[in-house]
Enzyme design. Structure first.
Site, PDB file in Angstrom:
ATOM      1  N   HIS A 122       0.749  -1.421  -0.131  1.00  0.00           N
ATOM      2  CA  HIS A 122       0.129  -0.069  -0.041  1.00  0.00           C
ATOM      3  C   HIS A 122       1.016   1.132  -0.113  1.00  0.00           C
ATOM      4  O   HIS A 122       0.451   2.014   0.750  1.00  0.00           O
ATOM      5  CB  HIS A 122      -0.930  -0.070   1.218  1.00  0.00           C
ATOM      6  CG  HIS A 122      -1.800  -0.908   1.466  1.00  0.00           C
ATOM      7  ND1 HIS A 122      -2.696  -1.334   2.268  1.00  0.00           N
ATOM      8  CD2 HIS A 122      -2.412  -1.931   0.392  1.00  0.00           C
ATOM      9  CE1 HIS A 122      -3.551  -2.403   2.233  1.00  0.00           C
ATOM     10  NE2 HIS A 122      -3.329  -2.747   0.784  1.00  0.00           N
TER      11      HIS A 122
HETATM   12  C1  LIG Z   1       0.207  -7.373  -4.938  1.00  0.00           C
HETATM   13  C2  LIG Z   1      -0.803  -6.318  -4.448  1.00  0.00           C
HETATM   14  C3  LIG Z   1      -1.894  -6.739  -3.926  1.00  0.00           C
HETATM   15  C4  LIG Z   1      -2.907  -5.571  -3.546  1.00  0.00           C
HETATM   16  N1  LIG Z   1      -4.059  -6.027  -2.854  1.00  0.00           N
HETATM   17  C5  LIG Z   1      -5.036  -4.958  -2.553  1.00  0.00           C
HETATM   18  C6  LIG Z   1      -6.331  -5.599  -1.971  1.00  0.00           C
HETATM   19  O1  LIG Z   1      -6.454  -6.511  -1.838  1.00  0.00           O
HETATM   20  N2  LIG Z   1      -7.189  -4.541  -1.905  1.00  0.00           N
HETATM   21  C7  LIG Z   1      -7.120  -3.181  -2.017  1.00  0.00           C
HETATM   22  O2  LIG Z   1      -7.788  -2.492  -1.758  1.00  0.00           O
HETATM   23  N3  LIG Z   1      -5.678  -2.694  -2.325  1.00  0.00           N
HETATM   24  C8  LIG Z   1      -4.723  -3.847  -2.820  1.00  0.00           C
HETATM   25  N4  LIG Z   1      -3.884  -3.399  -3.271  1.00  0.00           N
HETATM   26  C9  LIG Z   1      -3.352  -1.899  -3.418  1.00  0.00           C
HETATM   27  C10 LIG Z   1      -3.976  -1.154  -4.775  1.00  0.00           C
HETATM   28  O3  LIG Z   1      -3.855  -2.111  -5.724  1.00  0.00           O
HETATM   29  C11 LIG Z   1      -3.208   0.067  -4.827  1.00  0.00           C
HETATM   30  O4  LIG Z   1      -3.209   0.866  -3.569  1.00  0.00           O
HETATM   31  C12 LIG Z   1      -3.952   0.776  -5.925  1.00  0.00           C
HETATM   32  O5  LIG Z   1      -4.204  -0.079  -7.051  1.00  0.00           O
HETATM   33  C13 LIG Z   1      -2.938   1.976  -6.131  1.00  0.00           C
HETATM   34  O6  LIG Z   1      -3.614   2.706  -7.684  1.00  0.00           O
HETATM   35  P1  LIG Z   1      -2.791   3.686  -8.254  1.00  0.00           P
HETATM   36  O7  LIG Z   1      -3.580   4.399  -9.424  1.00  0.00           O
HETATM   37  O8  LIG Z   1      -2.068   4.765  -7.185  1.00  0.00           O
HETATM   38  O9  LIG Z   1      -1.518   2.807  -8.584  1.00  0.00           O
HETATM   39  P2  LIG Z   1      -1.588   1.818  -9.576  1.00  0.00           P
HETATM   40  O10 LIG Z   1      -2.845   0.716  -9.516  1.00  0.00           O
HETATM   41  O11 LIG Z   1      -0.290   1.099  -9.243  1.00  0.00           O
HETATM   42  O12 LIG Z   1      -1.754   2.180 -10.964  1.00  0.00           O
HETATM   43  C14 LIG Z   1      -0.475   3.043 -11.567  1.00  0.00           C
HETATM   44  C15 LIG Z   1      -0.619   2.483 -13.240  1.00  0.00           C
HETATM   45  O13 LIG Z   1       0.413   3.392 -13.804  1.00  0.00           O
HETATM   46  C16 LIG Z   1       1.288   2.633 -14.734  1.00  0.00           C
HETATM   47  N5  LIG Z   1       2.462   3.190 -14.843  1.00  0.00           N
HETATM   48  C17 LIG Z   1       3.288   3.312 -13.997  1.00  0.00           C
HETATM   49  N6  LIG Z   1       4.395   3.967 -14.472  1.00  0.00           N
HETATM   50  C18 LIG Z   1       4.257   4.315 -15.836  1.00  0.00           C
HETATM   51  C19 LIG Z   1       4.832   5.315 -16.897  1.00  0.00           C
HETATM   52  N7  LIG Z   1       6.126   5.828 -16.511  1.00  0.00           N
HETATM   53  N8  LIG Z   1       4.101   5.343 -18.038  1.00  0.00           N
HETATM   54  C20 LIG Z   1       2.943   4.971 -18.173  1.00  0.00           C
HETATM   55  N9  LIG Z   1       2.264   4.154 -17.062  1.00  0.00           N
HETATM   56  C21 LIG Z   1       2.766   3.873 -16.188  1.00  0.00           C
HETATM   57  C22 LIG Z   1       1.252   1.081 -14.008  1.00  0.00           C
HETATM   58  O14 LIG Z   1       1.453   0.125 -14.927  1.00  0.00           O
HETATM   59  C23 LIG Z   1      -0.063   1.199 -13.509  1.00  0.00           C
HETATM   60  O15 LIG Z   1      -0.984   0.477 -14.298  1.00  0.00           O
HETATM   61  C24 LIG Z   1      -2.667  -4.383  -3.754  1.00  0.00           C
HETATM   62  C25 LIG Z   1      -1.355  -4.121  -4.478  1.00  0.00           C
HETATM   63  C26 LIG Z   1      -0.560  -5.066  -4.882  1.00  0.00           C
HETATM   64  C27 LIG Z   1       0.742  -4.511  -5.446  1.00  0.00           C
END
Ligand SMILES: Cc1cc2nc3c(=O)[nH]c(=O)nc-3n(C[C@H](O)[C@H](O)[C@H](O)COP(=O)(O)OP(=O)(O)OC[C@H]3O[C@@H](n4cnc5c(N)ncnc54)[C@H](O)[C@@H]3O)c2cc1C
Length: 296
Positions: A221
């Site tokens: 997280h």
């Molecule tokens: C293994 C795991 C299990 C989890 N389990 C849960 C759960 O059960 N329940 C829950 O609520 N949360 C869970 N989480 C947490 C949750 O998935 C994250 O907190 C949430 O996805 C964060 O969202 P975000 O949009 O900030 O980032 P992300 O979901 O990481 O999205 C960022 C996106 O940007 C893309 N990206 C990155 N850099 C670049 C770039 N330079 N150019 C273009 N694209 C790029 C990535 O590929 C990704 O698709 C889990 C996380 C992980 C890793």
């Protein structure tokens, strides 16, 4: 432009683009476009402790992990009918607890898992067993994400500073103590075998701290590295716009000022929903008063 690369890559992208702490950027030879010291700072995560027990009955996922035929059977059942052991995450059971009256919120979260997680799930367990994952919801330790070099292909340096504060260490000990209390209830008696981790001989704070330091794992997280706010360490304003740069927003888990009490996915979806309303200029909804449990 909307940046949504997550709490590690969003600050990395800003820093590579010259938006960040001027001192840090200059150190890796990046031209400073805008000195915004909060970029990459305030990194938070949920560090979780596993309290693991052998199970006296053959009712855990052990059989599945270690039997390729069962894997095939349940895999096919899931694939064809969306049913069976693989049709759910096995992490549905959880709860919240308040470890002390110092907190006005439930400060510890639990997930129950009917097997063992070893080395982030990369190693299979060798026996029937189950575990609690437990973590402090609002840790106070803060870390950072900084560029290693100016090469976009290089991983940034990620420093979580887990367990930096005594408050966090105490809550981790409480995670173990409350887990043990729950597992010692009568209803667990017919299942509860030997405590595998931390191990029943691990009792005092020093012993617990040692095991916690050596065995705790991230709950994945990472968050809060481009925090929303109005002070000098804030990166985005309350409209998700990056301070000092025109037409640039960050919309992801990095704009949380403080990590939330729970897993981050739903909160991140809500951040995106809210940001899209702001961008579309939609009228803000009236707050709704909901009656919910509040700790006394
Ligand atoms: C293994 C795991 C299990 C989890 N389990 C849960 C759960 O059960 N329940 C829950 O609520 N949360 C869970 N989480 C947490 C949750 O998935 C994250 O907190 C949430 O996805 C964060 O969202 P975000 O949009 O900030 O980032 P992300 O979901 O990481 O999205 C960022 C996106 O940007 C893309 N990206 C990155 N850099 C670049 C770039 N330079 N150019 C273009 N694209 C790029 C990535 O590929 C990704 O698709 C889990 C996380 C992980 C890793």
């Amino acid at each position: 432009v909307l940046i949504s690369c997550g709490s590690i890559n969003s600050p990395k992208l800003l820093q590579l683009s010259g938006v960040g702490d001027a001192k840090d950027l200059q150190q890796v030879g990046i031209q400073v476009i805008h000195n915004l010291p909060g970029v990459g700072k305030n990194l938070q995560d949920h560090l979780e402790m596993y309290v693991q027990h052998e199970c006296k009955k053959p009712v855990t996922l052990y059989g599945l992990f270690n039997n390729p035929f069962l894997k095939l059977y349940y895999g096919a059942q899931w694939f064809l009918f969306n049913k069976g052991l693989l049709a759910h995450s096995h992490l549905e059971l959880g709860g919240f607890a308040r470890s002390s009256t110092d907190f006005d919120h439930p400060n510890i979260q639990f997930h129950f898992f009917p097997s063992l997680v070893i080395n982030h799930g990369l190693e299979n367990p060798d026996k029937h067993a189950f575990q609690f994952h437990a973590y402090p919801n609002r840790p106070t330790s803060r870390g950072w994400v900084k560029l290693r070099t100016s090469n976009p292909n290089d991983m940034p340096i990620i420093q979580f500073n887990y367990l930096e504060t005594e408050g966090d260490r105490q809550q981790m000990r409480d995670c173990v103590k409350i887990s043990r209390k729950i597992f010692s209830q009568k209803s667990f008696k017919e299942y509860l075998g030997k405590e595998i981790s931390p191990g029943i001989d691990i009792q005092n704070n020093d012993e617990l701290d040692e095991v916690i330091r050596n065995t705790s794992e991230t709950a994945y997280h990472p968050s809060c590295t481009n925090m929303m706010g109005i002070d000098s360490m804030s990166v985005v304003d309350t409209d998700t716009k990056v301070y000092g740069i025109a037409n640039l927003r960050v919309v992801d888990s990095s704009i949380l000022p403080d990590i939330v009490s729970g897993n981050l996915n739903a909160s991140t979806v809500m951040i995106a929903e809210k940001a899209s309303d702001i961008i579309l200029g939609k009228q803000e909804a009236e707050p709704v008063e909901i009656d919910f449990y509040k700790a006394a």
